[in-house]
Motif scaffolding. Structure first.
Motif, mmCIF file in Angstrom:
data_model
loop_
_atom_site.group_PDB
_atom_site.id
_atom_site.type_symbol
_atom_site.label_atom_id
_atom_site.label_comp_id
_atom_site.label_asym_id
_atom_site.label_seq_id
_atom_site.Cartn_x
_atom_site.Cartn_y
_atom_site.Cartn_z
ATOM 1 N N LYS A 53 -27.563 34.474 -22.644
ATOM 2 C CA LYS A 53 -28.923 34.580 -22.102
ATOM 3 C C LYS A 53 -29.009 34.009 -20.696
ATOM 4 N N LYS A 57 -29.930 36.105 -17.312
ATOM 5 C CA LYS A 57 -30.973 35.626 -16.395
ATOM 6 C C LYS A 57 -30.410 35.524 -14.981
ATOM 7 N N ASP A 61 -31.611 37.570 -11.670
ATOM 8 C CA ASP A 61 -31.992 36.851 -10.448
ATOM 9 C C ASP A 61 -31.211 37.359 -9.238
#
Length: 104
Positions: A53, A57, A61
């Motif tokens: 996870k 992320k 980004d």
């Protein structure tokens, strides 16, 4: 959506963004493709849901930074560069007014 699908989605989004950001720049396209593939291959055997996870992320980004912050420039002379902004980076030029309009 399953973790595998999220990883694949992040991978595809990075490659789509790479194609848009580095359009017409073969060297940058190749370098970005190799780096994206290398990072995903390096973490291929990760099993921890929490780490996966975090990496998803980070990938999203990075994709956002590429999409919103990277500009293409091209050397056109000794001391000249040609800026080639993408349509998504162009903003409407609206003057700023710090005093509100008075109602009549």
């Amino acid at each position: 959506m399953g973790t595998r699908l999220k990883v694949l989605s992040a991978f595809k989004a990075l490659h789509r963004t790479r194609m848009a950001v580095f359009k017409d720049d073969g060297a940058a396209l190749t370098a970005a493709r190799l780096k994206i593939n290398e990072e995903f291959r390096k973490n291929r055997n990760e099993t921890s849901e929490e780490n996966i996870k975090k990496m998803i992320k980070m990938g999203s980004d990075v994709e956002a930074v590429l999409r919103e912050s990277v500009l293409q420039m091209e050397h056109v002379g000794d001391n000249k560069l040609l800026l080639r902004p993408r349509e998504s980076l162009l903003l409407e030029n609206v003057p700023y007014c710090d005093q509100p309009k008075k109602k009549s």
